[in-house]
Every structure is written in structure tokens, then in C-alpha cells.
Design an enzyme around this catalytic site. Structure first.
Site, mmCIF file in Angstrom:
data_model
loop_
_atom_site.group_PDB
_atom_site.id
_atom_site.type_symbol
_atom_site.label_atom_id
_atom_site.label_comp_id
_atom_site.label_asym_id
_atom_site.label_seq_id
_atom_site.Cartn_x
_atom_site.Cartn_y
_atom_site.Cartn_z
ATOM 1 N N GLU A 183 0.132 5.735 13.565
ATOM 2 C CA GLU A 183 0.494 6.840 12.681
ATOM 3 C C GLU A 183 0.414 8.172 13.414
ATOM 4 O O GLU A 183 1.312 9.018 13.290
ATOM 5 C CB GLU A 183 -0.416 6.851 11.453
ATOM 6 C CG GLU A 183 -0.077 7.968 10.477
ATOM 7 C CD GLU A 183 -0.993 8.004 9.259
ATOM 8 O OE1 GLU A 183 -0.695 8.767 8.315
ATOM 9 O OE2 GLU A 183 -2.009 7.271 9.249
ATOM 10 N N HIS A 226 -2.353 8.221 6.117
ATOM 11 C CA HIS A 226 -2.600 6.858 5.625
ATOM 12 C C HIS A 226 -3.935 6.368 6.177
ATOM 13 O O HIS A 226 -4.766 5.863 5.426
ATOM 14 C CB HIS A 226 -1.455 5.943 6.050
ATOM 15 C CG HIS A 226 -1.552 4.558 5.496
ATOM 16 N ND1 HIS A 226 -1.589 4.298 4.143
ATOM 17 C CD2 HIS A 226 -1.623 3.339 6.115
ATOM 18 C CE1 HIS A 226 -1.668 2.991 3.940
ATOM 19 N NE2 HIS A 226 -1.697 2.389 5.122
ATOM 20 N N CYS A 238 0.800 -1.223 0.000
ATOM 21 C CA CYS A 238 0.000 0.000 0.000
ATOM 22 C C CYS A 238 0.833 1.274 0.000
ATOM 23 O O CYS A 238 0.284 2.380 -0.028
ATOM 24 C CB CYS A 238 -0.947 -0.013 1.193
ATOM 25 S SG CYS A 238 -1.911 -1.548 1.276
ATOM 26 N N LYS A 267 -9.460 7.751 2.598
ATOM 27 C CA LYS A 267 -9.981 6.378 2.663
ATOM 28 C C LYS A 267 -11.335 6.289 3.354
ATOM 29 O O LYS A 267 -12.055 5.303 3.176
ATOM 30 C CB LYS A 267 -8.972 5.468 3.369
ATOM 31 C CG LYS A 267 -7.660 5.285 2.614
ATOM 32 C CD LYS A 267 -6.720 4.357 3.378
ATOM 33 C CE LYS A 267 -5.379 4.208 2.669
ATOM 34 N NZ LYS A 267 -4.532 5.411 2.825
ATOM 35 N N PHE A 300 2.063 -3.348 4.008
ATOM 36 C CA PHE A 300 2.467 -4.620 4.590
ATOM 37 C C PHE A 300 3.951 -4.853 4.295
ATOM 38 O O PHE A 300 4.425 -4.575 3.186
ATOM 39 C CB PHE A 300 1.657 -5.766 3.996
ATOM 40 C CG PHE A 300 0.272 -5.930 4.581
ATOM 41 C CD1 PHE A 300 -0.234 -5.057 5.521
ATOM 42 C CD2 PHE A 300 -0.535 -6.991 4.173
ATOM 43 C CE1 PHE A 300 -1.510 -5.217 6.050
ATOM 44 C CE2 PHE A 300 -1.818 -7.169 4.697
ATOM 45 C CZ PHE A 300 -2.304 -6.282 5.636
ATOM 46 N N HIS A 320 -9.742 1.707 0.952
ATOM 47 C CA HIS A 320 -8.285 1.580 0.823
ATOM 48 C C HIS A 320 -7.973 0.951 -0.535
ATOM 49 O O HIS A 320 -8.236 -0.231 -0.756
ATOM 50 C CB HIS A 320 -7.756 0.705 1.960
ATOM 51 C CG HIS A 320 -6.267 0.678 2.059
ATOM 52 N ND1 HIS A 320 -5.434 1.278 1.136
ATOM 53 C CD2 HIS A 320 -5.448 0.119 2.983
ATOM 54 C CE1 HIS A 320 -4.175 1.078 1.488
ATOM 55 N NE2 HIS A 320 -4.157 0.382 2.606
#
Length: 463
Positions: free
Chosen positions: A365, A354, A214, A385, A449, A390
Site C-alpha cells: 500500500e 488500509h 474488506c 486498525k 481478498f 480489522h
């Protein structure tokens, strides 16, 4: 310097000892002044190395037009709904930010359109629309004057041609290898979007894909800018594309226990920083920028939308899916991006986060951001998002466009579904309603990831 390193959790060795020399106060003062000057943030001034945004293109759940996309974000509209592309009835998650009614007419010929994976279709359409926006559309006068050897394409994807791959495996199992399509490998591999787009528009410069889950799009922006800064390209189409809303894609993320299961109310399922969040919502699409050296853009009298000031990438080196609890990976990535941009933390007043709506990720975050920015009251922070889900490898591309539009319009889109916010999030998250805001410097965060972190920095263009 030691104090700064300590805040990042780094060990600082004691200074080496040297034989004493007689003090020379005047020289020492001069040296101190020189050090102070060298540490002050300095933005790039060389037109050959300044990188500007001259075009934007996208494919999204809100359509394929940049202005319409941002208008719907400003309206706080949710693009999330039940999946109807396949029967998702047996899955614990049955909704997504699924694109409906997509058309590539005018951008991909009918024969190829039927063969291509959606991941590739989204890439080609968004890329060609970005070039049109930049005055470099195929067949245009601007395109004919380009040195195509110095024009590149860096569009990445986290998953690649997943539908083509899934169909190929199914053919092998059910009918044997002879029934596998000859397009199985070419249309499944992650580099083919960049390759096909380059073939279509004739760009012969740097060309590859990056796949960092991502964080993919921001990695591509960072790499593209560095090609320009090193003098290897004049213009690069960069961003990300993704089309993973198919049974194997949905099932895979269900198996990771990463998705929201709010099937009774899909539109409120993506709720970053809300106490009741229960996972992210899958999305899809593509978002790309035309990145260009200022010198090249000015020579062709290009429309300059905004400026890319810098960026950074790094790795948590911690866990496949969980963020570091100390936030070191993210905070150091933000600091490195500001250093690359020549920007002090105090200059940043907008963050496109994010913020995926996951239990651990959202707060991790925020904690990392607080390590860098000491006064949250000066910064607006939002989550795209919350409305489109996402979009995995394409998330950073679409969010970069939203960030640039905030700069050019003076309006920051809301983070919707803010019902019961986490008290730890003491930033202005632009909860549920858009806000007028003059952006000085903006950053856009994307993490993936594997612990991949990426941050890019944008600002209004000033000659």
C-alpha cells in the site's frame, strides 16, 4: 498524457498519421489552452450532485457513540483483548477486537433481537443512530417530511450472518434438516441488513448490499453517492457491518495464515508498518454514513458534517489474497478517486490507510501511495486498525467515520504499536501519539481478498 500512462505501466499507441495541413498558430494556441483547462481538476458545483455527510452511526469495540469512539482512538487505546465469547483455547490465535456488552435497547424489539445475527443487529443500530444524528430519526419531524421513495439503504457485509449460517449447518449435521431454523436463509444472506433497516425506517429507494470482502464499505459509499449524483435518490444510508468473531470465522482466517499470534501481548498485536508485525487482528462492528445531496440537505436545514468529494473502485486481477507487487491496482484506484473528486494529488494531506498489519499488504500500500503522492512529508497517514483490529466488511465504515472526525476536530488519531518502523515508510504515521492537523482533503483506503480496491475522498464542507 503519455508520460502519465507510462508511470502506471500502460501501453500508449503512437498517434495516427494524418495528411499535413498548413499550420495555423493562433487556432492551435486556443486549442491548447482549452485542453489545459479541461485537464485541471474541477470539483462538482451542482447542489443536486454534490454529496454531503449529514449523519454518522456506529457499533464498535469502543461502544456505540461516535464521539466516544473517536475520543478513545485519540487516546491511543487498544480495544484488542482475549476472546471470551467462546473457548478459543485450542486456536493458535486467541484474541480479537471483540465487542462486549452490546445493547440494542431502544432500537430493536426484544423478540427480533434474540433471533437476529449480530451482523444484522449491528447494522440496524448503527443505521438508526446515524439517522438520529442526521435529524431523520424514525418518528421525527425530519423523517415525516422525507420522500421515502427517494431514500435508500446500501449497507454491505463481507461475511453475512455467519453465526446463523454456522448454527444452521451444525443443526443439519447433528439433528437433521427438520431442526434448521426457518430464519437460517433470511438471516444469513448478505442483503438482509439493508432490507431490515429499510423496513424499519420505511426507506423505499435503492436497496441492496455489496460484498467485496474488506473493501465492502467503500464500495457502498461509492455506489450510494452515484445514486445521488444520477438523481435516483436524495439520501442514502451507506456503510458496512460485520460479526465474524465466532469459531468458524476465527478458524477460517487462521487457516489462511492471516492472523497475528501474539497471544502473550494482544494489545500490541496490531502493529501496521512495524518490522515485527505478524498478521492482522480480527475486529467487528458497523459504521454507516447518511449521504445526501447538498440541495436536499440545505432544503431541510440539515447539519452538514463534511463532504464526500468522490471515490473509485477497481480490481488487481492478480491473486486471491496477495496484493500486486507493482501497486498498479491501488495506485490507479487512488488516481481515479481523485479524478472523480476533482482533486489534485497535492491537495491531499491526510490518508486513513488500509494498513492491516500484514507483512506484504502494508508495504504494498505504501509503495502504491508513493506512486501518486510525490512528497510524503506533506501527508499524515494513520491506521485505525492498530486499535480496533480489522473489522473486515465494516472496516471502511468505521474508518470513514474516523476520517470525517479528523476533519471536524482537527486532530488525527495515532497509529499505535509503532516500535520498530519499516524504513520504507517515510510518511508521518502519527506514531503512538495524536497530532493536531488541519485536514484539507482526506482519502480512506480499503482493499479486500480477491484484489478489490476502493478509495473514497472526503473534505471539510465549504458552501
Amino acid at each position: 498524457m503519455q508520460a502519465h500512462a507510462h508511470t502506471l505501466g500502460l501501453r500508449v499507441s503512437p498517434p495516427p498519421s494524418f495528411p499535413r495541413r498548413r499550420a495555423r498558430p493562433r487556432q492551435r494556441a486556443v486549442r491548447a489552452a482549452a485542453v489545459s483547462t479541461s485537464l485541471a481538476p474541477r470539483r462538482e458545483t451542482d447542489p443536486k450532485k454534490r454529496v454531503v455527510i449529514t449523519g454518522m452511526g456506529l457499533v464498535s469495540v469502543f461502544g456505540n457513540e461516535v464521539d466516544a469512539f473517536y475520543d478513545r482512538l485519540l487516546d491511543g487505546e487498544s480495544g484488542v483483548g482475549p476472546i471470551d465469547r467462546f473457548d478459543a483455547g485450542s486456536f493458535p490465535t486467541r484474541f480479537a477486537g471483540q465487542i462486549r456488552g452490546f445493547s440494542s435497547e431502544g432500537y430493536i424489539d426484544g423478540k427480533n433481537d434474540r433471533r437476529l445475527d449480530d451482523c444484522l443487529r449491528y447494522c440496524i443500530v448503527s443505521g438508526k443512530k446515524a439517522l438520529e444524528n442526521a435529524g431523520l430519526g424514525k418518528g421525527s419531524d425530519g423523517h415525516s417530511k422525507l420522500d421515502t421513495v427517494r431514500a435508500g439503504v446500501l449497507v454491505g457485509t463481507g461475511m453475512g450472518g455467519l453465526r446463523v449460517f454456522s448454527d444452521g449447518v451444525q443443526s443439519l449435521i447433528e439433528k437433521g434438516y427438520r431442526k434448521i431454523s426457518p430464519f437460517f436463509i433470511p438471516y444469513a444472506i448478505t442483503n438482509m441488513g439493508s432490507a431490515l433497516l429499510a423496513m424499519d425506517v420505511g426507506f423505499m429507494g435503492p436497496n441492496y448490499s455489496i460484498s467485496t470482502a474488506c473493501a465492502t464499505s467503500n464500495y457502498c459509499f461509492y455506489a450510494a453517492a452515484n445514486h445521488i449524483r444520477r438523481g435516483e435518490a436524495d439520501v442514502v444510508i451507506a456503510g458496512g457491518t460485520e460479526a465474524a468473531i465466532i469459531p468458524i470465522g476465527l478458524g477460517g482466517f487462521v487457516a489462511c495464515r492471516a492472523l497475528s499470534q501474539r497471544n502473550d501481548d494482544p494489545k500490541t498485536a496490531s502493529r501496521p508498518w512495524d518490522k515485527e508485525r505478524d498478521g492482522f487482528v480480527m475486529g467487528e462492528g458497523a459504521g454507516v454514513l447518511v449521504m445526501e445531496s447538498l440541495e436536499h440537505a440545505m432544503k431541510r436545514d440539515a447539519p452538514i458534517i463534511a463532504e464526500y468529494l468522490g471515490g473509485a473502485v477497481n480490481c488487481d486481477a492478480y491473486h486471491m489474497t496477495d496484493p500486486r507487487s507493482d501497486g498498479l491496482g491501488v495506485s490507479s484506484c487512488i488516481m481515479k478517486s481523485l479524478e472523480d473528486a476533482g482533486v489534485a494529488p497535492e491537495e491531499v494531506n491526510f490518508i486513513n490507510a488500509h494498513a492491516t498489519s500484514t507483512l506484504a499488504g502494508d508495504l504494498a500500500e505504501v509503495r502504491a501511495i508513493k506512486q501518486v503522492f510525490k512528497n510524503p512529508s506533506d501527508i499524515k497517514i494513520n491506521s485505525t486498525k492498530s486499535m480496533i483490529g480489522h473489522c473486515l466488511g465494516a472496516a471502511g465504515g468505521l474508518e470513514a467515520i474516523a476520517t470525517v472526525k479528523a476533519i471536524t476536530t482537527g486532530w488525527v488519531h495515532p497509529t499505535i504499536n509503532q516500535f520498530n518502523p519499516e524504513p520504507e515508510v517515510d510518511f508521518d504515521t502519527v506514531a503512538n501519539e495524536k497530532k493536531q492537523h488541519e485536514v484539507n482533503v482526506a482519502i480512506s483506503n480499503s482493499f479486500g481478498f480477491g484484489g478489490h480496491n476502493s478509495v473514497v475522498v472526503f473534505a471539510p464542507f465549504k458552501p
